[in-house]
Design a protein around this motif. Sequence first.
Motif, short mmCIF file in Angstrom:
data_model
loop_
_atom_site.label_atom_id
_atom_site.label_comp_id
_atom_site.label_asym_id
_atom_site.label_seq_id
_atom_site.Cartn_x
_atom_site.Cartn_y
_atom_site.Cartn_z
N ASN A 17 -19.24 -8.08 -5.82
CA ASN A 17 -19.10 -8.34 -4.02
C ASN A 17 -19.47 -6.71 -3.16
OD1 ASN A 17 -19.40 -11.39 -4.03
ND2 ASN A 17 -17.35 -11.42 -4.34
N LEU A 18 -19.85 -6.73 -2.65
CA LEU A 18 -19.84 -5.34 -2.27
C LEU A 18 -18.15 -5.55 -1.21
CD1 LEU A 18 -20.16 -2.30 -1.05
CD2 LEU A 18 -21.63 -2.96 0.75
N TYR A 19 -17.13 -3.96 -1.82
CA TYR A 19 -15.91 -4.37 -1.45
C TYR A 19 -15.29 -3.07 0.17
CZ TYR A 19 -10.99 -3.96 -2.15
OH TYR A 19 -9.48 -3.60 -2.24
N ILE A 20 -16.12 -1.98 -0.33
CA ILE A 20 -15.81 -0.85 0.07
C ILE A 20 -17.11 -0.21 0.24
CG2 ILE A 20 -14.62 1.29 1.86
CD1 ILE A 20 -12.21 -0.48 0.27
N GLU A 21 -17.44 0.71 1.34
CA GLU A 21 -19.09 1.17 0.94
C GLU A 21 -18.06 2.94 1.30
OE1 GLU A 21 -21.85 1.36 4.51
OE2 GLU A 21 -20.82 -0.41 5.15
N GLY A 22 -19.23 3.36 -0.07
CA GLY A 22 -18.69 4.76 -0.29
C GLY A 22 -19.06 5.84 0.77
N LYS A 23 -19.38 5.45 1.44
CA LYS A 23 -19.45 6.65 2.55
C LYS A 23 -17.96 6.57 3.18
CE LYS A 23 -21.45 3.54 6.05
NZ LYS A 23 -22.67 3.82 7.56
N HIS A 24 -17.25 5.33 3.66
CA HIS A 24 -16.08 4.98 3.51
C HIS A 24 -14.52 5.75 2.54
CE1 HIS A 24 -17.36 3.33 7.00
NE2 HIS A 24 -17.84 2.13 6.65
N LEU A 25 -15.62 5.87 1.40
CA LEU A 25 -14.96 6.65 0.23
C LEU A 25 -14.52 8.24 0.58
CD1 LEU A 25 -15.17 3.32 -2.94
CD2 LEU A 25 -13.16 3.91 -0.47
N TYR A 26 -15.76 8.54 -0.03
CA TYR A 26 -16.23 9.84 -0.04
C TYR A 26 -17.04 10.44 0.37
CZ TYR A 26 -15.17 7.07 -4.49
OH TYR A 26 -14.74 6.70 -5.02
N PRO A 27 -16.71 12.17 0.86
CA PRO A 27 -16.84 12.58 1.68
C PRO A 27 -17.97 12.95 1.90
CG PRO A 27 -14.65 14.29 1.39
CD PRO A 27 -15.07 12.68 0.34
N GLU A 28 -18.93 13.40 2.37
CA GLU A 28 -20.78 13.82 1.95
C GLU A 28 -20.85 14.77 1.19
OE1 GLU A 28 -24.86 14.66 4.95
OE2 GLU A 28 -22.58 13.76 6.28
N ASN A 29 -22.32 14.30 0.68
CA ASN A 29 -21.89 15.48 -0.50
C ASN A 29 -21.34 15.48 -1.61
OD1 ASN A 29 -24.87 16.17 0.78
ND2 ASN A 29 -23.53 17.62 1.72
N TYR A 30 -20.32 14.37 -1.59
CA TYR A 30 -18.99 14.49 -2.82
C TYR A 30 -19.85 14.76 -4.33
CZ TYR A 30 -14.39 13.13 -4.94
OH TYR A 30 -13.84 12.64 -5.55
N ASP A 31 -19.36 15.23 -5.15
CA ASP A 31 -19.63 15.76 -6.87
C ASP A 31 -18.71 14.52 -6.88
OD1 ASP A 31 -19.98 16.10 -9.42
OD2 ASP A 31 -18.73 17.83 -9.28
N MET A 32 -19.61 13.33 -7.56
CA MET A 32 -19.37 12.02 -7.93
C MET A 32 -18.84 12.35 -9.91
SD MET A 32 -19.12 9.76 -5.73
CE MET A 32 -19.00 8.08 -6.03
N ASP A 33 -18.78 13.39 -9.91
CA ASP A 33 -18.91 13.27 -11.26
C ASP A 33 -17.21 13.62 -11.80
OD1 ASP A 33 -20.85 13.77 -11.80
OD2 ASP A 33 -21.40 15.90 -12.90
N ILE A 34 -16.30 13.90 -10.37
CA ILE A 34 -15.11 14.18 -10.32
C ILE A 34 -14.53 12.54 -10.39
CG2 ILE A 34 -12.73 13.99 -8.60
CD1 ILE A 34 -14.76 15.95 -7.25
N VAL A 35 -15.49 11.17 -10.56
CA VAL A 35 -14.76 10.13 -9.72
C VAL A 35 -15.49 9.43 -11.63
CG1 VAL A 35 -15.42 7.22 -9.69
CG2 VAL A 35 -15.63 9.65 -8.13
N PHE A 36 -16.13 9.48 -11.92
CA PHE A 36 -16.85 9.06 -13.39
C PHE A 36 -16.72 9.76 -14.34
CE2 PHE A 36 -19.76 7.38 -9.64
CZ PHE A 36 -19.44 6.57 -9.78
N GLU A 37 -16.61 11.01 -14.36
CA GLU A 37 -16.76 11.84 -15.95
C GLU A 37 -14.98 12.57 -16.14
OE1 GLU A 37 -18.73 13.23 -17.95
OE2 GLU A 37 -20.62 13.85 -17.27
N THR A 38 -14.58 12.46 -17.07
CA THR A 38 -12.98 12.88 -17.72
C THR A 38 -13.11 14.27 -17.32
OG1 THR A 38 -14.01 13.67 -20.02
CG2 THR A 38 -13.26 11.03 -19.67
N VAL A 39 -11.89 14.91 -17.43
CA VAL A 39 -11.46 16.28 -16.59
C VAL A 39 -12.41 17.13 -18.10
CG1 VAL A 39 -9.46 18.04 -16.19
CG2 VAL A 39 -9.41 15.95 -15.24
N GLU A 40 -12.25 17.10 -18.90
CA GLU A 40 -12.91 17.46 -19.93
C GLU A 40 -14.51 17.58 -20.27
OE1 GLU A 40 -12.08 17.06 -25.10
OE2 GLU A 40 -11.80 14.99 -23.79
N ASN A 41 -14.91 16.65 -19.81
CA ASN A 41 -16.17 17.01 -20.02
C ASN A 41 -16.77 17.86 -18.76
OD1 ASN A 41 -17.34 15.16 -22.08
ND2 ASN A 41 -17.28 13.32 -20.90
N ARG A 42 -16.56 17.55 -17.96
CA ARG A 42 -16.23 18.60 -15.95
C ARG A 42 -16.18 20.22 -16.62
NH1 ARG A 42 -13.03 17.64 -12.24
NH2 ARG A 42 -12.00 15.95 -13.27
#
Length: 666
Positions: free
Chosen positions: A618-643
């Motif tokens: 179920n949709l919980y919170i829309e992404g626009k309310h969680l992250y600023p516009e043009n936010y780099d989602m790799d920060i969320v999905f990628e490990t620090v090492e991979n980035r």
Amino acid sequence: MNPNSFEKLEYPKAIQQLTSYAQTYPGRKLAEQLRPMTDIGVIKVRLAETSEARALIEKGSNVPLPSLEGMEEAMGLLGTGYIFSERQLEHVAKFIRSCGQLRRFMESKTAVAPTVAAYAASLHDLQELRSAIEGSIDRGRIVDEASPGLAGTRKKIRMADEKLRKRLESLLSRHGSILQERLIGQRNGRYVLPVKKEYRKRVPGIALDESASGQTVFVEPAEAAGLQAELASLRADESREELQVLAGLTETAERYAHELSVNVEAVGYYDFLFAKAKWALAVDGRNVELNETGKIELRGARHPFLAGKAVPLNVAVGGEYRSLLITGPNTGGKTVALKTIGLLTLMAQSGLLVPAEAGSELAVFRSVAADIGDGQSLDRSLSTFSSHLTNVIGILAEAGPDSLVLLDELATGTDPGEGVGLSIAVLEELHRRGAVVAATTHFNEIKEYARAAPGFRNARMAFDEETLRPLYRLEMGEAGNSYAFVIARKLGIGEDIIGRARAIAKSLKRGGAHAAIPGAAPPPAAPPATARANGRRSDRKPRRGTSRPASPSATKAAEADEPHAGDAAADRPLQAGDAVWIPSMRTSGIVYRLPDERGNLIVQVRKEKIKINRKRVNLYIEGKHLYPENYDMDIVFETVENRKKRKAMSKRHVEGVRIEKPPEDG
């Protein structure tokens, strides 16, 4: 019953104190072997008789309880072929005489203590055995009248002894000038004269000894030797006659071995019973009502080892709610409350009066299990959490509707979030099984769970915020807190730090640790009834965080503070970065890859990417309310090492560097 729980509830210490009041060896043995019973009928009888015994001694009655001196040895020798000595037989006679006194005393108390007095009916009279012993032995010596042969032999001994003495006195007068002293001595049971060494040959006879200086020789005169031999023979006859008397008395005692054993057991039980009564007086113990429904209601209860220092405890559990969560500050008495509930339950089921006021009620349980104390073991390398978990596994193995479970400091020793989740799951399982549970905690999530869940109730230990002193008083129906901020302020922590601490605590409650960091976007904490919207948008670049599950009660608390989205937002197509709730896992996650042709999407849950069908989230919170516009989602999905690797590879080719992604098929 779990012996490990007995130790945690200090039941062995109760047995030790009880045993100290027993005076006889069978009484002490009964006290040492006492264990909780599960037959409610038998328990009620034991409590009633203990209450009667307490009333007797409270009124000043001095119970003439036989001491059983020498009886343990005597009972062990009966039937072995051993012939009792005069002293041993006198112990038997004294015991029989004391049993008669006890029986008469109890008969006089039938009206006021019918149950206790009734046990005296089992005491045997044994008058024949007592008369036989007392008619043959007086103050450790067999009397002449014990047998005709003994009387005749002793008469001959007296005559022979008198004749011998006269002969010796004649010799004493005749040889007075050559004697060291004018007296008749004895050596090895034979009469002698103390002759000066230089005159030794002037007194015919046998030299039996000489003095340390060598100046005196102790001579048995030849003129007295015949009379001495006659007397020795008569004394041997006397010994044989005495042995026959003792053998006859021992044989008579053996005929009454069963009756003597019954009397010893009866006296031992009386000793045990009055030991329970004496301890009850010492701790102000009383009888309580019993039930088999799991209901516990203690009024003015006190832990028996705290004596006058204990603040009376009023507590109820097991009625309309079977689980009680006790909260409050450290050293506030939470653990003592648990131990009081547990120990008083074990005491009552052991037939011991409990220190509680009239109107108190306890349940009879087949199992009393406790996890109290950190239980760390250096030799077994057990951590606090491992020790708690090991105890809980054992408790779950036996918990059922006739179990009392006591759990101290839930969720300690490990990650708070996981510990809270595990604790609530254990509480739910114990409740499902119908066990009566009393537990302590200082975690708000568990308090909220107890407030909202059916069958659960909160209670708190009172605390004086002015003096910073715990009051050790349990207040039912409300959850307490640790009073950390109050104590910190009183001890001098600045108000600015206190204010910031409150803000951080509130943020942690809503969204996890990263939510307390200025500028960080809070992750979803729990599934709202409808998707949340209008979430506060941060103007700063958020830091990478992970989602965290929350209990249903924590969800309710969070929903009270945050706005909800409308149905239109909840039904819109999912987008990467949206927070979704996964009911089957009772946790939230972030959409990583949109649904494929089969409706399967990839969701990141606690740093792991899993494949799950769109219909299961179920949709919980829309992404626009969680992250600023043009936010780099790799920060969320990628490990620090991979980035870091990706950044380095964007500048130049780096030999041997590869970016590996975890599998995304769940």
